[in-house]
Scaffold this motif. Sequence first.
Motif, short mmCIF file in Angstrom:
data_model
loop_
_atom_site.label_atom_id
_atom_site.label_comp_id
_atom_site.label_asym_id
_atom_site.label_seq_id
_atom_site.Cartn_x
_atom_site.Cartn_y
_atom_site.Cartn_z
N THR A 1 16.70 -7.14 -33.75
CA THR A 1 15.52 -6.44 -33.25
C THR A 1 15.74 -5.80 -31.89
O THR A 1 15.06 -4.84 -31.53
N ARG A 2 16.68 -6.32 -31.08
CA ARG A 2 16.95 -5.76 -29.76
C ARG A 2 18.44 -5.47 -29.59
O ARG A 2 19.27 -6.34 -29.84
N MET A 3 18.76 -4.26 -29.15
CA MET A 3 20.15 -3.89 -28.94
C MET A 3 20.18 -2.64 -28.07
O MET A 3 19.31 -1.78 -28.20
N ASP A 4 21.16 -2.53 -27.18
CA ASP A 4 21.31 -1.29 -26.43
C ASP A 4 22.41 -0.44 -27.08
O ASP A 4 23.11 -0.89 -27.98
N MET A 5 22.55 0.80 -26.62
CA MET A 5 23.48 1.72 -27.27
C MET A 5 24.92 1.26 -27.13
O MET A 5 25.73 1.44 -28.06
N ALA A 6 25.26 0.63 -26.01
CA ALA A 6 26.63 0.16 -25.81
C ALA A 6 26.99 -0.92 -26.82
O ALA A 6 28.09 -0.90 -27.40
N ARG A 7 26.07 -1.86 -27.05
CA ARG A 7 26.35 -2.92 -28.02
C ARG A 7 26.38 -2.37 -29.45
O ARG A 7 27.19 -2.79 -30.27
N LEU A 8 25.50 -1.44 -29.73
CA LEU A 8 25.49 -0.81 -31.05
C LEU A 8 26.84 -0.15 -31.32
O LEU A 8 27.44 -0.32 -32.39
N GLU A 9 27.33 0.59 -30.34
CA GLU A 9 28.62 1.25 -30.48
C GLU A 9 29.75 0.23 -30.64
O GLU A 9 30.68 0.42 -31.44
N GLU A 10 29.67 -0.88 -29.89
CA GLU A 10 30.67 -1.93 -29.98
C GLU A 10 30.72 -2.53 -31.39
O GLU A 10 31.79 -2.74 -31.97
N MET A 11 29.55 -2.79 -31.97
CA MET A 11 29.49 -3.39 -33.30
C MET A 11 30.03 -2.45 -34.38
O MET A 11 30.76 -2.87 -35.28
N LEU A 12 29.70 -1.19 -34.28
CA LEU A 12 30.22 -0.22 -35.25
C LEU A 12 31.74 -0.08 -35.12
O LEU A 12 32.45 -0.01 -36.12
N ALA A 13 32.24 -0.07 -33.88
CA ALA A 13 33.68 0.03 -33.67
C ALA A 13 34.42 -1.21 -34.17
O ALA A 13 35.58 -1.13 -34.58
N MET B 1 32.20 -13.72 -36.29
CA MET B 1 32.01 -13.52 -37.72
C MET B 1 32.54 -12.16 -38.17
O MET B 1 33.20 -12.05 -39.21
N ILE B 2 32.27 -11.13 -37.40
CA ILE B 2 32.76 -9.80 -37.76
C ILE B 2 34.29 -9.77 -37.76
O ILE B 2 34.92 -9.21 -38.66
N ALA B 3 34.89 -10.40 -36.75
CA ALA B 3 36.35 -10.44 -36.68
C ALA B 3 36.94 -11.14 -37.89
O ALA B 3 37.94 -10.67 -38.47
N GLU B 4 36.35 -12.26 -38.30
CA GLU B 4 36.87 -13.00 -39.46
C GLU B 4 36.64 -12.24 -40.76
O GLU B 4 37.51 -12.19 -41.63
N LEU B 5 35.48 -11.64 -40.89
CA LEU B 5 35.19 -10.88 -42.12
C LEU B 5 36.13 -9.69 -42.27
O LEU B 5 36.69 -9.45 -43.34
N THR B 6 36.33 -8.93 -41.19
CA THR B 6 37.20 -7.76 -41.28
C THR B 6 38.66 -8.15 -41.44
O THR B 6 39.46 -7.39 -41.99
#
Length: 330
Positions: free
Chosen positions: A117-129, A100-105
């Motif tokens: 509700t659950r996420m680690d720092m690596a995934r958080l960084e991946e989503m922001l990038a 979804m993010i790829a299509e939206l961007t």
Amino acid sequence: MIKVSAGTAHVLGLKQLKTDAPPTTAYLMAGEKCSRSCGFCPQGRDSQSRSDLLSRVTWPGFQMQEVVPRIAAAFQSGEIKRTCLQVVNSREAWLHTREMIAELTRQTDVPICLSCTRMDMARLEEMLAAGVERIGLPLDVANPELYSQIKGGSWSEQLAFIEAAARTFPGRISTHLIVGLGEREEEICQLLQRFTDQGITVALFAFTPVPGTALADRPPPPLAQYRRIQAAHWLIKNKLVRVEQMIFTASGRLVYLGAREQLRQWLACGRAFQTSGCPDCNRPYYNEKPGGIMYNYPRPLTEAEREQELAFLFSSLKTEPKEEEQCSGA
């Protein structure tokens, strides 16, 4: 398939709906049946609720290739100002979220928020990038013991992660707090101050009982309680009053926010009583039934509504503090 909130589907021309307050954010959901079992959530692992519910909102499914171009067009026309992805905590949901993010961007410049509700720092960084502008990491429950009972896991660990994320990615982290889960008003106000001091945006929700969830029989919070917390939130985030200046009873109820005339001036615009959270997020009828109690107004208040809400708020606050009541932190 993409799950789309009913109000969003209406704005995008995918569903006919009678509404006096269309959403200004496109709300999408990835996944179904979370691996967690939060007692208030229809998507929780042990919930017996309908699978198309999140809070009291229905989320019909549509094909991604039909939804994303409509979001792009609605953003261009100004009907939609951002997109919010609600991610259910499952492996399949994350795979879907990346798509979804790829299509939206690829198709639009609409700002993207993501909440999980659950996420680690690596995934958080991946989503922001990948193009996500803001990430919501819900705390939901203001009291550590209640958190363990209602959501499971460690309150202190989730709080520490939210704060670490805010330090690592300043200005890009949000959280949720739910009023009416048995917490003291003082506990929520202290968290509102703590989050604000760290640049963490807070979205306030009123607890909404949903059939089929573990907390289905718990009532929503009294409106007076919610209005006091909304007013405190507005004053804190606008740096008008700090929690240390507020006064609470021994049982933790907020009773004093400041001099009446000063409060009237600060709260006269009515924005304290509107939906809070990320910019342009109005969540119409997420906590409310049309025609019922309006916890979060999804639009600017009318002059009559502003006067009504101020009068109602003031009726539950004291004009002057009493000796037996103390300032928070005293």
